[in-house]
Design a protein around this motif. Sequence first.
Motif, short mmCIF file in Angstrom:
data_model
loop_
_atom_site.label_atom_id
_atom_site.label_comp_id
_atom_site.label_asym_id
_atom_site.label_seq_id
_atom_site.Cartn_x
_atom_site.Cartn_y
_atom_site.Cartn_z
N VAL A 570 41.66 44.88 44.10
CA VAL A 570 40.47 44.83 43.13
C VAL A 570 39.87 46.09 42.78
CG1 VAL A 570 40.19 42.24 42.93
CG2 VAL A 570 38.73 43.68 44.68
N PRO A 571 40.28 47.29 42.62
CA PRO A 571 39.83 48.67 42.86
C PRO A 571 39.18 49.16 41.45
CG PRO A 571 42.31 48.74 42.21
CD PRO A 571 42.03 47.48 42.10
N LEU A 572 38.29 50.16 41.66
CA LEU A 572 37.84 51.07 40.57
C LEU A 572 39.02 52.20 40.84
CD1 LEU A 572 34.86 49.74 41.57
CD2 LEU A 572 34.13 51.42 40.10
N LEU A 573 39.28 52.79 39.40
CA LEU A 573 40.34 53.76 39.74
C LEU A 573 40.12 54.71 38.47
CD1 LEU A 573 43.51 51.78 40.81
CD2 LEU A 573 42.22 53.45 42.05
N ASP A 574 39.75 54.19 37.32
CA ASP A 574 39.44 55.13 36.27
C ASP A 574 37.80 55.21 36.10
OD1 ASP A 574 39.26 56.28 33.73
OD2 ASP A 574 40.20 54.86 32.65
N LEU A 622 50.59 49.22 46.86
CA LEU A 622 50.66 47.62 46.03
C LEU A 622 49.06 47.68 45.63
CD1 LEU A 622 51.21 44.95 45.85
CD2 LEU A 622 50.51 44.15 48.10
N ILE A 623 49.07 47.41 44.49
CA ILE A 623 47.33 47.26 43.97
C ILE A 623 47.54 45.81 43.52
CG2 ILE A 623 46.01 48.16 42.12
CD1 ILE A 623 47.38 50.67 42.16
N THR A 624 46.46 45.30 43.73
CA THR A 624 46.21 43.72 43.53
C THR A 624 44.91 43.72 42.80
OG1 THR A 624 45.17 43.20 45.61
CG2 THR A 624 47.55 42.80 45.42
N THR A 625 44.91 42.49 41.68
CA THR A 625 43.63 42.59 40.97
C THR A 625 43.60 40.80 40.55
OG1 THR A 625 42.46 43.24 39.15
CG2 THR A 625 44.80 43.13 38.69
N ASN A 626 42.52 40.64 39.97
CA ASN A 626 42.42 39.18 39.22
C ASN A 626 41.91 39.08 38.00
OD1 ASN A 626 40.86 36.62 39.05
ND2 ASN A 626 41.91 36.30 41.12
N ARG A 627 42.80 38.52 37.04
CA ARG A 627 42.22 38.37 35.84
C ARG A 627 40.97 37.77 35.31
NH1 ARG A 627 46.96 35.74 32.48
NH2 ARG A 627 48.23 37.28 33.76
N THR A 628 40.40 36.88 36.39
CA THR A 628 38.89 36.46 36.14
C THR A 628 37.97 37.47 37.01
OG1 THR A 628 39.37 34.91 38.13
CG2 THR A 628 40.07 33.92 35.73
N ASP A 629 38.31 38.32 37.27
CA ASP A 629 37.24 39.25 37.88
C ASP A 629 36.47 39.78 36.87
OD1 ASP A 629 35.79 41.29 39.26
OD2 ASP A 629 37.49 42.24 40.33
N ARG A 631 33.61 41.51 37.35
CA ARG A 631 32.73 42.65 37.95
C ARG A 631 33.50 43.96 37.81
NH1 ARG A 631 30.89 41.24 43.80
NH2 ARG A 631 30.66 39.17 42.97
N VAL A 632 34.91 43.77 38.46
CA VAL A 632 35.70 45.12 38.23
C VAL A 632 36.68 44.73 37.39
CG1 VAL A 632 37.03 46.59 39.55
CG2 VAL A 632 34.99 46.01 40.75
N HIS A 633 36.83 45.32 36.41
CA HIS A 633 37.78 45.11 35.26
C HIS A 633 39.25 45.25 35.67
CE1 HIS A 633 39.68 45.13 31.39
NE2 HIS A 633 38.79 44.99 30.67
N PRO A 634 40.15 44.28 35.69
CA PRO A 634 41.69 44.35 36.03
C PRO A 634 42.32 45.85 35.31
CG PRO A 634 41.22 42.48 34.50
CD PRO A 634 39.80 42.87 34.89
N GLY A 635 41.72 46.19 34.41
CA GLY A 635 42.30 47.26 33.71
C GLY A 635 42.44 48.37 34.46
N HIS A 636 41.36 48.58 35.53
CA HIS A 636 41.61 49.82 36.58
C HIS A 636 43.02 49.60 37.20
CE1 HIS A 636 37.45 51.60 36.61
NE2 HIS A 636 37.27 50.01 36.35
N ALA A 637 43.45 48.44 37.70
CA ALA A 637 44.60 48.25 38.59
C ALA A 637 45.96 48.18 37.64
CB ALA A 637 44.66 46.85 39.17
N ARG A 638 45.91 47.74 36.58
CA ARG A 638 46.90 47.81 35.65
C ARG A 638 47.25 49.09 35.14
NH1 ARG A 638 45.16 43.03 31.29
NH2 ARG A 638 45.13 41.22 32.64
N LYS A 639 46.37 49.82 34.79
CA LYS A 639 46.62 51.11 34.12
C LYS A 639 47.19 52.21 35.48
CE LYS A 639 42.71 52.11 32.10
NZ LYS A 639 41.81 52.74 31.26
N MET A 640 46.57 51.87 36.49
CA MET A 640 46.90 52.89 37.48
C MET A 640 48.50 52.63 37.83
SD MET A 640 45.69 55.26 39.42
CE MET A 640 46.22 56.24 41.02
N ALA A 658 43.28 33.24 38.95
CA ALA A 658 42.06 32.63 39.45
C ALA A 658 41.61 33.39 40.73
CB ALA A 658 42.32 31.20 39.49
N GLY A 659 40.25 33.26 40.62
CA GLY A 659 39.57 33.88 42.01
C GLY A 659 38.56 34.69 41.82
N GLY A 660 38.10 35.40 40.47
CA GLY A 660 37.10 36.32 40.34
C GLY A 660 37.45 37.74 41.47
N HIS A 661 36.08 38.09 41.66
CA HIS A 661 36.22 39.48 42.48
C HIS A 661 36.46 39.26 43.79
CE1 HIS A 661 35.64 43.76 43.00
NE2 HIS A 661 34.65 43.50 43.99
#
Length: 687
Positions: A570-574, A622-629, A631-640, A658-661
């Motif tokens: 669930v990272p910040l990257l951009d 390996l970069i993981t994220t959550n669509r219902t997060d 707080r930190v937008h899943p776009g960071h992980a996707r774009k990276m 499901a899961g949020g941040h």
Amino acid sequence: MTLSNPADGRDDPYLWLEEIDGERAVAWVDAQNTRTDGFLVDESYQRDFDAVLKILDADDRIPFVGKSGDYLYNFWKDAEHPRGLWRRTTLESYRKDKPDWDVLLDIDALNKAEGISWAFAGAARSPDKTRALVSLSFNGTDAIEVREFDIATKSFVTDGFVIPKAKTQVSWVDDNTLLVGSAQTPDDSTEAGYTRTVKRWTRGTPLTAAETVFEVEKQDVAAWFGVNRRPGHEGLMFWRALDFTRSQIFVERKHGPHAGQRLQLELPEEISVGAEASDLLISPKQDWTVGDLTIPAGGLAVIDLASFLSGARDFDIVFKPTPERALQSWAETRHGIVLELLDNVRGRLSLLRRSEAGWRETPLPGLPDNATISAQNFGGEDDPKLGEDVLFTITGFTRPTTTALWNGRSAPEKLKSAPRNFDPEGIEVQQRHAVAEDGTKIPYFLIGKNLSMATAPRPTILYGYGGFEVSLTPSYMAIAGKLWLEHGHAYAIANIRGGGEFGPSWHLASRKNTKHVAHDDFAAVARDLANSGVTTATKLACHGGSNGGLLVGNMLTRYPNLFGAIWCSVPLLDMARYTKLLAGQSWIAEYGDPEIPDEWAYLQKFSPYHLAKAGQNYPPILITTNRTDDRVHPGHARKMVARLQELGCPAWFNETVAGGHSGAVDNSKQAQSQALGYAFLRRTIAK
């Protein structure tokens, strides 16, 4: 050369991946999930998944509780109730091995009845304890819906208080009145997406007609508040959160010479405060000189609140930090002030008592080393003299968590113990130090079998965070112990700058234009692990989430030669567009504003999305994220991941729905995330 700021996204080829539910973006996510599953999901993954789920669903876990009135309240998830049960019992029953629980609300049954994937997000009892404001989150989002609940009938109140889904704070003033801060409309919201208004809402009237009693500016982070209903000390407190660290604080007291007045506390903007009874307790983030007195950063000072409001400034400094001894929090009790301290990142508790001779600090004895020890009031919100009972929670890397109840007179009474989830035979805990580029010693914990013996380099995970004054302290390694330590591998936790392990100055050393210091500290720990023979670069992985995801993203792009794999959650990257995405605007005080050229000049130096470039020998990630997060937008992980794959790098991606941040709406989602991460490490550094 300083690049122009790409915050508007015009030159971003993967901007479309920021469309959370966009058809093209979701198709990309589905394809990536399938690809990752094909790489990682095998029999070993399934064994790990089953092992983690067994730990998380175990019946002998501690049912952690909070006391309100005559009851202890708990929220419990298990295999039969994946979304959980809100329930209560008495202290007498809780002392038993198998307490008698009164189930108030079954979230799985609610979801079935309503066809909505709710997650429980807390409940606040009314002053008379007959009702509660239940917060429900859709699949773990920070945004919640609030409903009034009747505890006796175990049902939502017809025509009761209901607050539609939004980022909301709510509290009872009395049985028929609420204070509500809810980002329902653009006018009610700050640019960061939090509430900018606080309203007083009376039962039987529409929320839209509620009176605004406090308001902040659109560019502020939020308007926060607190309600004190303690008899004899009733009052309100409001915070104008200017940014993530600075606030202006206002109080309204019901009693005393300033009753009915709203007064701003004349305090520094970076400060922690408490006012549970007649005293005002303050802990400034930077040295504060008031009159002839200087209260040190991270210290604790006390003054009578009414006297302070009348102009007095004769504070008593009751705690002074040292280079290794830092205040984490405090709890006001009938017996005195219980201090939660870190002494070289080891948990300590002390009791401050006031007498005619002044304040005296007494360490609470009999507590373990290499542990985290926390203290919280156990009920007592209706006690004019503050609560008597204090709940201790004690945990360590190889020490299953225990809880104990202390009444201030006798020895703590042990309440509950967590089960042992892994075999600790031979596992040692060492505290070591790396040396940063500027000569600062950076402590880290190393956990593994037979560390004191000469062994071959072993697969090792290095975990870190390094931001927002968050301290990484010992806690029971139930999952890592079972999936990693039992196999003879090692685990390290770095106490890098940016955290709060050594007080506010440790945090301030890595903020905005010095944020890179945390990343450099982490790299120093990685080097120390290799130079000391614990591991090698090819056997070393790093892991971090959220701000820690930014940390390990910088390990990929700035220090790729130090690691054999990166696990990024669930990272910040951009860092060019983070302020445009969800709650990112609220973190400018930590990172800087990319739309200010001078600040983008340093931000781009730790923005992994912009640092990734062709021709580099990057380790697998390996970069993981959550669509219902939210707080930190899943776009960071996707774009990276898209960027790294474009460069031909070994990048893998997983996104849950499901899961949020936190990713913690049900135990199976947590088990999936953990098993996937360890499967990735087996395929990379632990072949």
